[in-house]
Scaffold this active site. Structure first.
Site, PDB file in Angstrom:
ATOM      1  N   LEU A 116       0.875  -1.174   0.000  1.00 41.62           N
ATOM      2  CA  LEU A 116       0.000   0.000   0.000  1.00 41.62           C
ATOM      3  C   LEU A 116       0.908   1.219   0.000  1.00 41.62           C
ATOM      4  O   LEU A 116       1.948   1.221   0.670  1.00 41.62           O
ATOM      5  CB  LEU A 116      -0.903   0.024   1.247  1.00 41.62           C
ATOM      6  CG  LEU A 116      -1.934  -1.102   1.380  1.00 41.62           C
ATOM      7  CD1 LEU A 116      -2.665  -0.997   2.715  1.00 41.62           C
ATOM      8  CD2 LEU A 116      -2.931  -1.085   0.229  1.00 41.62           C
ATOM      9  N   ASP A 117       0.533   2.266  -0.743  1.00 40.18           N
ATOM     10  CA  ASP A 117       1.407   3.437  -0.770  1.00 40.18           C
ATOM     11  C   ASP A 117       1.310   4.204   0.544  1.00 40.18           C
ATOM     12  O   ASP A 117       0.459   3.924   1.401  1.00 40.18           O
ATOM     13  CB  ASP A 117       1.124   4.327  -1.987  1.00 40.18           C
ATOM     14  CG  ASP A 117      -0.255   4.972  -1.961  1.00 40.18           C
ATOM     15  OD1 ASP A 117      -0.618   5.542  -0.916  1.00 40.18           O
ATOM     16  OD2 ASP A 117      -0.959   4.925  -2.985  1.00 40.18           O
ATOM     17  N   ILE A 118       2.169   5.174   0.714  1.00 40.36           N
ATOM     18  CA  ILE A 118       2.342   5.847   2.011  1.00 40.36           C
ATOM     19  C   ILE A 118       1.057   6.503   2.504  1.00 40.36           C
ATOM     20  O   ILE A 118       0.811   6.574   3.711  1.00 40.36           O
ATOM     21  CB  ILE A 118       3.506   6.861   1.929  1.00 40.36           C
ATOM     22  CG1 ILE A 118       3.871   7.377   3.332  1.00 40.36           C
ATOM     23  CG2 ILE A 118       3.167   8.008   0.971  1.00 40.36           C
ATOM     24  CD1 ILE A 118       5.166   8.179   3.370  1.00 40.36           C
ATOM     25  N   ASN A 119       0.192   6.967   1.596  1.00 36.60           N
ATOM     26  CA  ASN A 119      -1.037   7.660   1.993  1.00 36.60           C
ATOM     27  C   ASN A 119      -2.263   6.756   2.028  1.00 36.60           C
ATOM     28  O   ASN A 119      -3.363   7.237   2.280  1.00 36.60           O
ATOM     29  CB  ASN A 119      -1.305   8.830   1.029  1.00 36.60           C
ATOM     30  CG  ASN A 119      -0.217   9.882   1.103  1.00 36.60           C
ATOM     31  OD1 ASN A 119       0.261  10.196   2.184  1.00 36.60           O
ATOM     32  ND2 ASN A 119       0.199  10.398  -0.038  1.00 36.60           N
ATOM     33  N   THR A 120      -2.097   5.471   1.757  1.00 35.74           N
ATOM     34  CA  THR A 120      -3.214   4.527   1.781  1.00 35.74           C
ATOM     35  C   THR A 120      -3.184   3.745   3.085  1.00 35.74           C
ATOM     36  O   THR A 120      -2.128   3.297   3.533  1.00 35.74           O
ATOM     37  CB  THR A 120      -3.139   3.558   0.595  1.00 35.74           C
ATOM     38  OG1 THR A 120      -3.143   4.309  -0.626  1.00 35.74           O
ATOM     39  CG2 THR A 120      -4.322   2.604   0.590  1.00 35.74           C
TER      40      THR A 120
END
Length: 371
Positions: A116-120
């Site tokens: 998952l990316d940093i903002n998810t």
């Protein structure tokens, strides 16, 4: 043997053997082999090379012991990722990683199943079995991923049809196999549940952006048969029990494997670690991460006032039904029979038949789906 039959190659593929040990996923091990980090009998290994119990395997100059190669433990963790954490073991910038809170396994190491990316935020799975990780991530096993998305902008029926039919992104065509609108959101902010069958980088965000919309919040709430539930708060993890691991293994055609017996002291230590896991993490003395609570469920971030109307939505609102695996995908191969009493039928339920908050933290079982 028939003269037209080819003899079966002896041994097992090297990357499969090392993945089963929990060193890494098969894909990562193939990279190691290409870099010359793995040797068999003192010679640099090649991709696709087969080995047996008589071969000496070394990784980065360290000879792997026979018991390491023969034995493997299949443990699985469910983790509720906060925003601000990255899916890597070490970060040169000193940012918090998803591994900072996890307990250290006695054998092997944790392999993240997808990213998952940093903002998810939301559901992440970890395992010590590289073969299980490889199968769950491989497209041929069609593990669908369900996300709760808050979209900013006016969403039209035409846009939704485009996203279901498919759009062309910079790395190829992509689509949602299912989209359901969920209650919640004000003005131009609306919640949706959407399903993708792949784990491509930022795929969900890029799909919505292709329609001129902005994703203001993104949370994964399901991976295959595994759901994220409200009792696993942000920043915390829990380990799957034997039954859950067996169900997950059967999903990708792996035979059940007994979990190792756990001593009482070890169990108490894990319980303490779980209680501490949601506390702020100090990484290299540079940054302290304070996990955000779920705003959509009516809980505010530290220092912020609760959002207006959140409690009313949580108590009175009804969410969308579970986004089922789409019917337009090809049939999967039959899998071993396994007891799935709480597994749902594949057909979607009528809307409003079960309570659920927009972010998937409603009154739902943590693993499998109710019939």
């Amino acid at each position: 043997m028939n003269e037209h039959e080819q003899p079966r190659p002896a041994g097992e593929k090297l990357q499969k053997v090392l993945a089963r040990m929990g060193l890494a996923s098969r894909r990562e091990i193939e990279t190691w082999i290409g870099e010359g980090r793995v040797k068999v009998n003192g010679v640099a290994a090649t991709l696709g090379q087969r080995v047996d119990s008589h071969d000496a395997i070394a990784l980065d100059g360290r000879l792997l012991k026979r018991e390491e190669i023969a034995g493997s433990v299949r443990r699985v963790l469910i983790y509720n990722k906060p925003d601000g954490e990255i899916c890597t073991r070490d970060d040169p910038e000193g940012r918090p990683t998803v591994f900072d809170r996890l307990p250290r396994p006695k054998e092997g190491r944790w392999i993240n199943i997808g990213r998952l990316d940093i903002n998810t935020t939301g559901l992440l799975l970890f395992t010590t079995d590289g073969e299980l990780a490889n199968r769950l991530m491989h497209p041929s096993y069609q593990m669908d991923r369900e996300y709760a998305v808050r979209v900013r902008g006016e969403v039209t029926e035409e846009m939704l049809e485009n996203l279901k039919k498919g759009v062309m992104l910079e790395d190829g065509p992509a689509k949602f196999t299912d989209i359901k609108e969920a209650p919640g959101g004000e003005g131009f902010n609306h919640w949706y549940h959407c399903v993708v069958m792949e784990g491509r980088n930022r795929e969900v965000r890029r799909l919505w952006e292709s329609q001129g919309l902005v994703v203001s919040r993104l949370k994964r709430v399901r991976f295959g048969p595994v759901f994220l539930t409200s009792n696993l708060t942000m920043g915390r993890w829990r380990e799957m029990d034997q039954r859950e691991v067996d169900i997950l293994s059967a999903e990708v055609g792996l035979t059940p494997q007994a979990l190792p017996a756990m001593k009482e002291k070890t169990r108490e230590k894990l319980d303490r670690l779980q209680r501490k896991s949601a506390k702020p993490v100090d990484v290299r003395g540079k940054r302290v991460l304070r996990p955000a609570k779920d705003e959509a469920a009516g809980e505010a971030r530290p220092g912020r006032a609760p959002r207006k109307g959140a409690d009313e939505r949580r108590e009175g609102g009804r969410g969308t039904p579970v986004a089922e695996r789409p019917g337009d995908t090809k049939k999967r191969q039959p899998r071993p029979a396994v007891e799935l009493a709480d597994r749902p039928a594949r057909k979607p339920r009528p809307a409003g038949t079960e309570k659920r908050s927009p972010t998937g933290d409603g009154q739902r079982p943590g693993f499998g789906r109710k019939r």
